[in-house]
Design an enzyme around this catalytic site. Structure first.
Site, PDB file in Angstrom:
ATOM      1  N   ASP A  29       0.853  -1.190   0.000  1.00 26.46           N
ATOM      2  CA  ASP A  29       0.000   0.000   0.000  1.00 26.46           C
ATOM      3  C   ASP A  29       0.891   1.243   0.000  1.00 26.46           C
ATOM      4  O   ASP A  29       1.878   1.329   0.738  1.00 26.46           O
ATOM      5  CB  ASP A  29      -0.924  -0.003   1.227  1.00 26.46           C
ATOM      6  N   ILE A  30       0.511   2.206  -0.812  1.00 23.81           N
ATOM      7  CA  ILE A  30       1.317   3.424  -0.959  1.00 23.81           C
ATOM      8  C   ILE A  30       1.247   4.295   0.302  1.00 23.81           C
ATOM      9  O   ILE A  30       2.129   5.131   0.531  1.00 23.81           O
ATOM     10  CB  ILE A  30       0.843   4.209  -2.208  1.00 23.81           C
ATOM     11  N   GLY A  91     -15.785   3.445   3.757  1.00 23.25           N
ATOM     12  CA  GLY A  91     -14.624   4.245   3.349  1.00 23.25           C
ATOM     13  C   GLY A  91     -13.900   3.661   2.153  1.00 23.25           C
ATOM     14  O   GLY A  91     -12.773   4.068   1.863  1.00 23.25           O
ATOM     15  N   GLN A  92     -14.504   2.702   1.450  1.00 22.78           N
ATOM     16  CA  GLN A  92     -13.844   2.150   0.256  1.00 22.78           C
ATOM     17  C   GLN A  92     -13.599   3.262  -0.749  1.00 22.78           C
ATOM     18  O   GLN A  92     -14.540   3.941  -1.173  1.00 22.78           O
ATOM     19  CB  GLN A  92     -14.705   1.044  -0.376  1.00 22.78           C
ATOM     20  N   HIS A  98     -10.346  -5.493  -3.083  1.00 18.21           N
ATOM     21  CA  HIS A  98      -8.995  -5.682  -2.527  1.00 18.21           C
ATOM     22  C   HIS A  98      -9.088  -6.041  -1.062  1.00 18.21           C
ATOM     23  O   HIS A  98      -9.966  -5.561  -0.343  1.00 18.21           O
ATOM     24  CB  HIS A  98      -8.120  -4.439  -2.708  1.00 18.21           C
ATOM     25  N   HIS A 100      -6.912  -5.610   2.312  1.00 14.81           N
ATOM     26  CA  HIS A 100      -5.747  -5.045   3.000  1.00 14.81           C
ATOM     27  C   HIS A 100      -5.210  -6.133   3.914  1.00 14.81           C
ATOM     28  O   HIS A 100      -5.976  -6.711   4.699  1.00 14.81           O
ATOM     29  CB  HIS A 100      -6.159  -3.868   3.893  1.00 14.81           C
TER      30      HIS A 100
HETATM   31  P1  AMP Z   1      -9.817   1.443   0.305  1.00 14.07           P
HETATM   32  O1  AMP Z   1     -10.030   2.686   1.109  1.00 14.07           O
HETATM   33  O2  AMP Z   1     -10.167   0.190   1.045  1.00 14.07           O
HETATM   34  O3  AMP Z   1     -10.443   1.526  -1.068  1.00 14.07           O
HETATM   35  O4  AMP Z   1      -8.253   1.331   0.111  1.00 14.07           O
HETATM   36  C1  AMP Z   1      -7.560   1.768  -1.016  1.00 14.07           C
HETATM   37  C2  AMP Z   1      -6.096   1.707  -0.692  1.00 14.07           C
HETATM   38  O5  AMP Z   1      -5.363   1.822  -1.898  1.00 14.07           O
HETATM   39  C3  AMP Z   1      -5.610   2.808   0.247  1.00 14.07           C
HETATM   40  O6  AMP Z   1      -5.062   2.226   1.428  1.00 14.07           O
HETATM   41  C4  AMP Z   1      -4.548   3.538  -0.581  1.00 14.07           C
HETATM   42  O7  AMP Z   1      -3.442   3.960   0.186  1.00 14.07           O
HETATM   43  C5  AMP Z   1      -4.155   2.486  -1.613  1.00 14.07           C
HETATM   44  N1  AMP Z   1      -3.628   2.993  -2.862  1.00 14.07           N
HETATM   45  C6  AMP Z   1      -4.193   3.917  -3.672  1.00 14.07           C
HETATM   46  N2  AMP Z   1      -3.428   4.108  -4.757  1.00 14.07           N
HETATM   47  C7  AMP Z   1      -2.360   3.276  -4.635  1.00 14.07           C
HETATM   48  C8  AMP Z   1      -1.205   3.011  -5.447  1.00 14.07           C
HETATM   49  N3  AMP Z   1      -0.986   3.651  -6.600  1.00 14.07           N
HETATM   50  N4  AMP Z   1      -0.311   2.097  -5.010  1.00 14.07           N
HETATM   51  C9  AMP Z   1      -0.516   1.455  -3.835  1.00 14.07           C
HETATM   52  N5  AMP Z   1      -1.579   1.655  -3.046  1.00 14.07           N
HETATM   53  C10 AMP Z   1      -2.489   2.558  -3.429  1.00 14.07           C
END
Ligand code: AMP
Length: 111
Positions: A29-30, A91-92, A98, A100
């Site tokens: 995760d970024i 909060g998606q 995906h 986490h």
């Molecule tokens: P959610 O809130 O469950 O949809 O989580 C989306 C996740 O994607 C968040 O934790 C972001 O930090 C992560 N994210 C968004 N863009 C990227 C990216 N380019 N590379 C890695 N993680 C990302």
């Protein structure tokens, strides 16, 4: 719906990949919330857990198996969470299924 995760799958934007096969990709995760924070996604465009079709339940099972293996590899077997945010109230942010995988520290309460 095409999201930033499809761009990662297609190699259009970079990601720190930790696992890949024909069906599943996992990457860091970024914006990590813990020392280990991985995202485990299907390559197939599925919006959310709630919309997983019966024929894709095997794919979700394989995602869980990948998570088990990653938990071993990243040495968090003694405590981690596998979380799928589902829908706006959760909060998606990214509308591509995906999990986490979060661990590597004492985790707080949920909710
Ligand atoms: P959610 O809130 O469950 O949809 O989580 C989306 C996740 O994607 C968040 O934790 C972001 O930090 C992560 N994210 C968004 N863009 C990227 C990216 N380019 N590379 C890695 N993680 C990302």
């Amino acid at each position: 719906m095409t999201t930033i995760f499809t761009k990662i799958i297609n190699g259009e934007i970079p990601a720190d990949k930790v696992f890949e096969n024909d069906r599943i990709l996992a990457f860091k995760d970024i914006n990590p919330v813990a020392p280990v924070h991985l995202l485990n996604i299907p390559k197939k465009e599925i919006t959310e857990l709630q919309s997983v079709a019966k024929e894709d339940l095997g794919l979700v099972a394989e995602m869980i198996e990948v998570a088990q293996n990653l938990a071993k590899e990243f040495d968090v077997e003694n405590g981690y969470r596998l979380i799928a945010n589902n829908g706006p109230l959760s909060g998606q942010e990214v509308l591509h299924l995906h999990f986490h995988l979060i661990g590597g520290k004492q985790l707080g309460s949920l909710g």
